[in-house]
Scaffold this motif. Structure first.
Motif, PDB file in Angstrom:
ATOM      1  N   LEU A   1       4.431   5.537   8.303  1.00 49.23           N
ATOM      2  CA  LEU A   1       5.440   5.326   7.257  1.00 49.23           C
ATOM      3  C   LEU A   1       5.247   6.248   6.061  1.00 49.23           C
ATOM      4  O   LEU A   1       6.211   6.608   5.387  1.00 49.23           O
ATOM      5  CB  LEU A   1       5.438   3.861   6.804  1.00 49.23           C
ATOM      6  N   SER A   2       4.001   6.638   5.775  1.00 49.04           N
ATOM      7  CA  SER A   2       3.745   7.517   4.628  1.00 49.04           C
ATOM      8  C   SER A   2       3.794   8.992   5.016  1.00 49.04           C
ATOM      9  O   SER A   2       4.010   9.857   4.163  1.00 49.04           O
ATOM     10  CB  SER A   2       2.375   7.212   4.011  1.00 49.04           C
ATOM     11  N   GLY A   3       3.566   9.261   6.304  1.00 54.63           N
ATOM     12  CA  GLY A   3       3.497  10.643   6.755  1.00 54.63           C
ATOM     13  C   GLY A   3       2.168  11.311   6.474  1.00 54.63           C
ATOM     14  O   GLY A   3       2.000  12.505   6.727  1.00 54.63           O
TER      15      GLY A   3
ATOM     16  N   LEU B   1       0.843  -1.200   0.000  1.00 54.98           N
ATOM     17  CA  LEU B   1       0.000   0.000   0.000  1.00 54.98           C
ATOM     18  C   LEU B   1       0.877   1.250   0.000  1.00 54.98           C
ATOM     19  O   LEU B   1       0.574   2.245  -0.663  1.00 54.98           O
ATOM     20  CB  LEU B   1      -0.933  -0.017   1.212  1.00 54.98           C
ATOM     21  N   LEU B   2       1.977   1.181   0.729  1.00 48.77           N
ATOM     22  CA  LEU B   2       2.930   2.292   0.753  1.00 48.77           C
ATOM     23  C   LEU B   2       3.555   2.493  -0.621  1.00 48.77           C
ATOM     24  O   LEU B   2       3.697   3.630  -1.094  1.00 48.77           O
ATOM     25  CB  LEU B   2       4.008   2.012   1.796  1.00 48.77           C
ATOM     26  N   GLU B   3       3.896   1.395  -1.298  1.00 48.17           N
ATOM     27  CA  GLU B   3       4.462   1.477  -2.651  1.00 48.17           C
ATOM     28  C   GLU B   3       3.486   2.151  -3.607  1.00 48.17           C
ATOM     29  O   GLU B   3       3.899   2.942  -4.473  1.00 48.17           O
ATOM     30  CB  GLU B   3       4.808   0.075  -3.167  1.00 48.17           C
ATOM     31  N   ALA B   4       2.193   1.849  -3.466  1.00 48.61           N
ATOM     32  CA  ALA B   4       1.187   2.463  -4.336  1.00 48.61           C
ATOM     33  C   ALA B   4       1.151   3.983  -4.132  1.00 48.61           C
ATOM     34  O   ALA B   4       1.075   4.752  -5.093  1.00 48.61           O
ATOM     35  CB  ALA B   4      -0.186   1.849  -4.062  1.00 48.61           C
ATOM     36  N   LEU B   5       1.213   4.419  -2.880  1.00 48.56           N
ATOM     37  CA  LEU B   5       1.241   5.857  -2.596  1.00 48.56           C
ATOM     38  C   LEU B   5       2.515   6.502  -3.143  1.00 48.56           C
ATOM     39  O   LEU B   5       2.479   7.608  -3.681  1.00 48.56           O
ATOM     40  CB  LEU B   5       1.130   6.095  -1.090  1.00 48.56           C
ATOM     41  N   GLN B   6       3.626   5.797  -3.019  1.00 47.88           N
ATOM     42  CA  GLN B   6       4.897   6.332  -3.515  1.00 47.88           C
ATOM     43  C   GLN B   6       4.910   6.408  -5.036  1.00 47.88           C
ATOM     44  O   GLN B   6       5.466   7.365  -5.603  1.00 47.88           O
ATOM     45  CB  GLN B   6       6.050   5.470  -2.999  1.00 47.88           C
ATOM     46  N   ARG B   7       4.287   5.431  -5.716  1.00 49.62           N
ATOM     47  CA  ARG B   7       4.187   5.494  -7.182  1.00 49.62           C
ATOM     48  C   ARG B   7       3.410   6.735  -7.602  1.00 49.62           C
ATOM     49  O   ARG B   7       3.785   7.423  -8.556  1.00 49.62           O
ATOM     50  CB  ARG B   7       3.497   4.241  -7.738  1.00 49.62           C
ATOM     51  N   LEU B   8       2.322   6.993  -6.904  1.00 46.69           N
ATOM     52  CA  LEU B   8       1.504   8.163  -7.224  1.00 46.69           C
ATOM     53  C   LEU B   8       2.286   9.448  -6.966  1.00 46.69           C
ATOM     54  O   LEU B   8       2.250  10.373  -7.780  1.00 46.69           O
ATOM     55  CB  LEU B   8       0.224   8.138  -6.384  1.00 46.69           C
ATOM     56  N   GLU B   9       3.005   9.497  -5.863  1.00 51.74           N
ATOM     57  CA  GLU B   9       3.770  10.705  -5.528  1.00 51.74           C
ATOM     58  C   GLU B   9       4.833  10.994  -6.587  1.00 51.74           C
ATOM     59  O   GLU B   9       5.099  12.153  -6.909  1.00 51.74           O
ATOM     60  CB  GLU B   9       4.412  10.548  -4.156  1.00 51.74           C
ATOM     61  N   ARG B  10       5.405   9.923  -7.130  1.00 53.55           N
ATOM     62  CA  ARG B  10       6.419  10.105  -8.187  1.00 53.55           C
ATOM     63  C   ARG B  10       5.798  10.512  -9.519  1.00 53.55           C
ATOM     64  O   ARG B  10       6.342  11.355 -10.230  1.00 53.55           O
ATOM     65  CB  ARG B  10       7.220   8.805  -8.376  1.00 53.55           C
ATOM     66  N   SER B  11       4.671   9.905  -9.870  1.00 54.78           N
ATOM     67  CA  SER B  11       4.110  10.094 -11.209  1.00 54.78           C
ATOM     68  C   SER B  11       3.162  11.287 -11.301  1.00 54.78           C
ATOM     69  O   SER B  11       3.184  12.027 -12.289  1.00 54.78           O
ATOM     70  CB  SER B  11       3.384   8.829 -11.666  1.00 54.78           C
ATOM     71  N   GLN B  12       2.303  11.464 -10.310  1.00 53.41           N
ATOM     72  CA  GLN B  12       1.320  12.550 -10.343  1.00 53.41           C
ATOM     73  C   GLN B  12       1.150  13.140  -8.936  1.00 53.41           C
ATOM     74  O   GLN B  12       0.114  12.956  -8.300  1.00 53.41           O
ATOM     75  CB  GLN B  12      -0.027  12.046 -10.862  1.00 53.41           C
ATOM     76  N   PRO B  13       2.161  13.826  -8.446  1.00 53.90           N
ATOM     77  CA  PRO B  13       2.138  14.306  -7.054  1.00 53.90           C
ATOM     78  C   PRO B  13       0.949  15.205  -6.723  1.00 53.90           C
ATOM     79  O   PRO B  13       0.506  15.244  -5.571  1.00 53.90           O
ATOM     80  CB  PRO B  13       3.468  15.056  -6.908  1.00 53.90           C
TER      81      PRO B  13
END
Length: 251
Positions: A140-142, A99-111
């Motif tokens: 972990l995500s903040g 789930l954290l990886e999914a949030l990080q993918r979004l932050e990288r691609s479409q912040p």
């Protein structure tokens, strides 16, 4: 439980205790203090769906909905292979990484679409050691996180007692709630009647960076049905992904 699992439990208990110290149980964002949540524009929902009979391969799902109209702005479905064993009370160690990886993918691609708060299908502080999935993901995500569970976790003296059932029966309309109080008198969450048409409550608890009252109010505002829309859409879309990609499997 094997010796290896006992050692893993000790390790995880230590990690939970350490991370628990980082949980913020109060409102930290300006929009949380507004009666109508003015300034809140994006609400996330996360869920994992499994193929029936397979507790290792799952679809990790993130959706981001607009607020307050609850339209889907973004969705991410990803097949993942869970490597950590299932041990009661430690579900977060299985699910949080994906789930954290999914949030990080979004932050990288479409912040610009990163959610301002995430509703999690599971518990937060309402947990054996006051550190469930919503707390784990939040720390972990903040990001502010809210735990919304469909079933009551019987923990720290909170049980499906006659008193609990009578309290549920006393919830008259959507938005009504009552505290989930432990044997020691500590409130770890609230049972919320999420809509006028649903008599079965959901169980709301703090994940991170939000107060309990705000978490309950936000959850209710996201409900068209019993389950809040961000979690409902994450569940629907993850199951649909499995149905399309694994048509012979029973999901």
């Amino acid at each position: 439980m094997s010796i290896c699992e006992e050692e893993l439990v000790k390790k995880w208990e230590s990690e939970q205790a350490s991370l628990r110290q980082q949980v913020m149980e109060e409102d930290t964002e300006a929009w949380q203090r507004c009666p109508d949540f003015s300034g809140l524009e994006r609400v996330g929902g996360v869920d994992l769906s499994f193929i029936k009979g397979d507790d290792i391969n799952a679809c990790a799902q993130l959706v981001v909905l607009s607020y307050p109209d609850l339209k889907v702005l973004y969705e991410d479905s990803q097949m993942v292979t869970l490597t950590a064993p299932y041990i009661a009370g430690f579900l977060a160690f299985r699910e949080t990484p994906y789930l954290l990886e999914a949030l990080q993918r979004l932050e990288r691609s479409q912040p610009r679409l990163l959610p301002q708060v995430v509703l999690v299908d599971g518990n937060g502080l309402f947990h054996y050691r006051e550190f469930g999935l919503a707390c784990h993901l939040g720390v972990l995500s903040g990001l502010p996180c809210v735990g919304v569970a469909k079933n009551l976790l019987q923990v720290q003296g909170v049980t499906k007692s006659e008193e609990h059932q009578s309290q549920i029966a006393a919830l008259q309309r959507g938005g009504d709630s009552f505290p989930l109080m432990t044997a020691s008198g500590k409130v770890l969450g609230k049972a919320l009647r999420s809509s006028d048409t649903s008599t079965k409550p959901v169980y709301v608890s703090i994940g991170h960076k939000i107060s309990l009252d705000t978490a309950v109010r936000l959850t209710h505002s996201c409900c068209r049905y019993r389950v809040p829309e961000p979690i409902r859409q994450a569940d629907i879309r993850s199951r649909e992904y499995l149905r399309i990609h694994f048509p012979t499997a029973d999901t």
